[in-house]
Write a protein that holds these residues in place. Sequence first.
Motif, PDB file in Angstrom:
ATOM      1  N   GLY A   1       0.693  -1.245   0.081  1.00  0.00           N
ATOM      2  CA  GLY A   1       0.131  -0.064  -0.019  1.00  0.00           C
ATOM      3  C   GLY A   1       0.860   1.316   0.005  1.00  0.00           C
ATOM      4  N   ALA A   2       0.436   2.153   0.918  1.00  0.00           N
ATOM      5  CA  ALA A   2       1.056   3.532   0.814  1.00  0.00           C
ATOM      6  C   ALA A   2       2.323   3.504   1.390  1.00  0.00           C
ATOM      7  CB  ALA A   2       0.060   4.578   1.691  1.00  0.00           C
ATOM      8  N   ARG A   3       2.715   2.540   2.246  1.00  0.00           N
ATOM      9  CA  ARG A   3       3.935   2.432   2.890  1.00  0.00           C
ATOM     10  C   ARG A   3       4.952   2.171   1.634  1.00  0.00           C
ATOM     11  NH1 ARG A   3       6.432  -1.604   7.545  1.00  0.00           N
ATOM     12  NH2 ARG A   3       8.292  -0.296   8.263  1.00  0.00           N
ATOM     13  N   LEU A   4       4.858   1.447   0.718  1.00  0.00           N
ATOM     14  CA  LEU A   4       5.647   0.935  -0.478  1.00  0.00           C
ATOM     15  C   LEU A   4       5.630   2.333  -1.361  1.00  0.00           C
ATOM     16  CD1 LEU A   4       7.290  -0.769  -2.251  1.00  0.00           C
ATOM     17  CD2 LEU A   4       5.080  -1.623  -3.234  1.00  0.00           C
ATOM     18  N   GLU A   5       4.248   2.512  -1.732  1.00  0.00           N
ATOM     19  CA  GLU A   5       4.223   3.514  -2.868  1.00  0.00           C
ATOM     20  C   GLU A   5       4.872   4.898  -2.490  1.00  0.00           C
ATOM     21  OE1 GLU A   5       0.304   3.667  -4.125  1.00  0.00           O
ATOM     22  OE2 GLU A   5       0.214   1.574  -4.703  1.00  0.00           O
ATOM     23  N   ASP A   6       4.693   5.444  -1.445  1.00  0.00           N
ATOM     24  CA  ASP A   6       5.124   6.372  -0.609  1.00  0.00           C
ATOM     25  C   ASP A   6       6.732   6.599  -0.904  1.00  0.00           C
ATOM     26  OD1 ASP A   6       2.679   7.798  -0.459  1.00  0.00           O
ATOM     27  OD2 ASP A   6       2.824   7.622   1.855  1.00  0.00           O
ATOM     28  N   HIS A   7       7.156   5.341  -0.509  1.00  0.00           N
ATOM     29  CA  HIS A   7       8.661   5.192  -0.587  1.00  0.00           C
ATOM     30  C   HIS A   7       9.224   5.400  -1.786  1.00  0.00           C
ATOM     31  CE1 HIS A   7      12.629   4.402   1.693  1.00  0.00           C
ATOM     32  NE2 HIS A   7      12.707   3.382   1.152  1.00  0.00           N
ATOM     33  N   LEU A   8       8.425   4.588  -2.857  1.00  0.00           N
ATOM     34  CA  LEU A   8       9.089   4.777  -4.157  1.00  0.00           C
ATOM     35  C   LEU A   8       8.870   5.992  -4.794  1.00  0.00           C
ATOM     36  CD1 LEU A   8       7.348   1.289  -5.690  1.00  0.00           C
ATOM     37  CD2 LEU A   8      10.043   1.791  -5.100  1.00  0.00           C
ATOM     38  N   ASP A   9       7.890   6.788  -4.282  1.00  0.00           N
ATOM     39  CA  ASP A   9       7.431   8.189  -4.697  1.00  0.00           C
ATOM     40  C   ASP A   9       8.664   9.251  -4.382  1.00  0.00           C
ATOM     41  OD1 ASP A   9       5.399   7.500  -6.243  1.00  0.00           O
ATOM     42  OD2 ASP A   9       3.709   8.197  -4.720  1.00  0.00           O
ATOM     43  N   ASP A  10       9.185   9.127  -3.134  1.00  0.00           N
ATOM     44  CA  ASP A  10       9.997   9.736  -2.525  1.00  0.00           C
ATOM     45  C   ASP A  10      11.348   9.473  -3.381  1.00  0.00           C
ATOM     46  OD1 ASP A  10       8.648  10.931  -0.661  1.00  0.00           O
ATOM     47  OD2 ASP A  10       9.227   9.691   1.046  1.00  0.00           O
TER      48      ASP A  10
END
Length: 444
Positions: free
Chosen positions: A38-47
Amino acid sequence: MTERIRPSSENPWYWSDGDEPIVLLGGTDKDNLFQWTGARLEDHLDDLVEAGGNFVRNTMSDRKDGDVPPFARNEDGTYDLERWNDDYWDRLAAFLDATAERDVVVELTLWDQHDLAGSRWDEHAWNPVNNDTLPEDSLPVTGGDHWQDRIAFFRTVEEDNEPVLTHQERFVDRVLEHTLDYGNVIYNVTNEGWAGIEWELHWAEHVSDRAEERGVHVEVANMNMNPGESVEKVVDHPDAFSYVEVSQHNQHFAGASGQDHWDTLQAWRTNVEDAVGARPFNNVKIYGGFDGGKDAAGDADQAVRWFWRNVLGGCAACRFHRQVAGGDEGWGIGGSERALTQIRSVRAIEQVVDFPALTPREDLLAAAAPDEAYCVADPGDAYVVYFPDGGDATLDVEAGSYRLRNLDAEAAAWTDEETVEVTSELSVNPPERPNQVVVLTAEP
């Protein structure tokens, strides 16, 4: 990605997803990144992507808190190696989708030997006492708690241990069923491999054979604990290993520091080029942690220096090794702000020079002490000089008019800019602070 990642036909020291060579850069906080959801993965990739990153590591591990195993459990709690745990594979599918959507290249490691280290073996699904599939005597274990004590698991090929090898291949085939459709994935057989060439060749050839059956070509390497062995095996087995994975060069235990780090990398590149032609050199792990780091790993300042020597030294891919929450694990600086700033700094330089068009040219530097300055250049067009701790050097430059810029890599900011006329030599002396880069480009 527009096409499957492969060595650039224009410049095979680098990767390409089309015609142009690209530099792969990364820094993430987890090695088995697919286990995040979820967001934990996607936010890390987005950063990472926002900073200019396009490269991650993914081991198929399940040893950390919150990770899930690949196999289903029976009612009595034992594992069934012939039934899959859908959660594990759904996480992998989501991870592959997320990275592909962001044009992030994944170096996927099939076997991470630390998964079976010490007490982890006692509870691991592969341990015959924990599953109803393998004969109880199929994986004998010696005493001690080092990961090499799991030696039987990594000797299945040479010992013809068919009961275990069958299920190892079944597991890898399942990984490949998911990943071969994704052009952003390259493969690494083993993390810190020590088990020997039989094991490494078996899995490299297995991956390539399955890819060929699917009608695709993939890139495969093996990472040895001794990075020099990784280089030697590419030279000895160029058809099996298509790129060079030298991560262990970026730490104290098996690597090198300072000028030796640069010089050894350049010697390896020469050896590979002479023997089999240019190939990408990857560093999916650059060690060095916060708060002094681990003794074997080095500290964060060293991590940054390893990173810059690799980038200027002609490496195709560089990623900062994992950190944990708070940065207190000590192995790497991961996706920290300091790591992302270094990536931004490289991308800032790429706005004015083409890194793959440059070659390491220490011979153009004079009056520089060992480890004081490192140079890459396309003489007459562009020169980049990295100073780990400030300093000064004399640069041999073809005559002409140039734009001279100074970049502070710790701020990802240009600090000075001027036009200079050069007849033959130029004195370069950036500010006396760590990680300064001087960029010289020919005026139109």
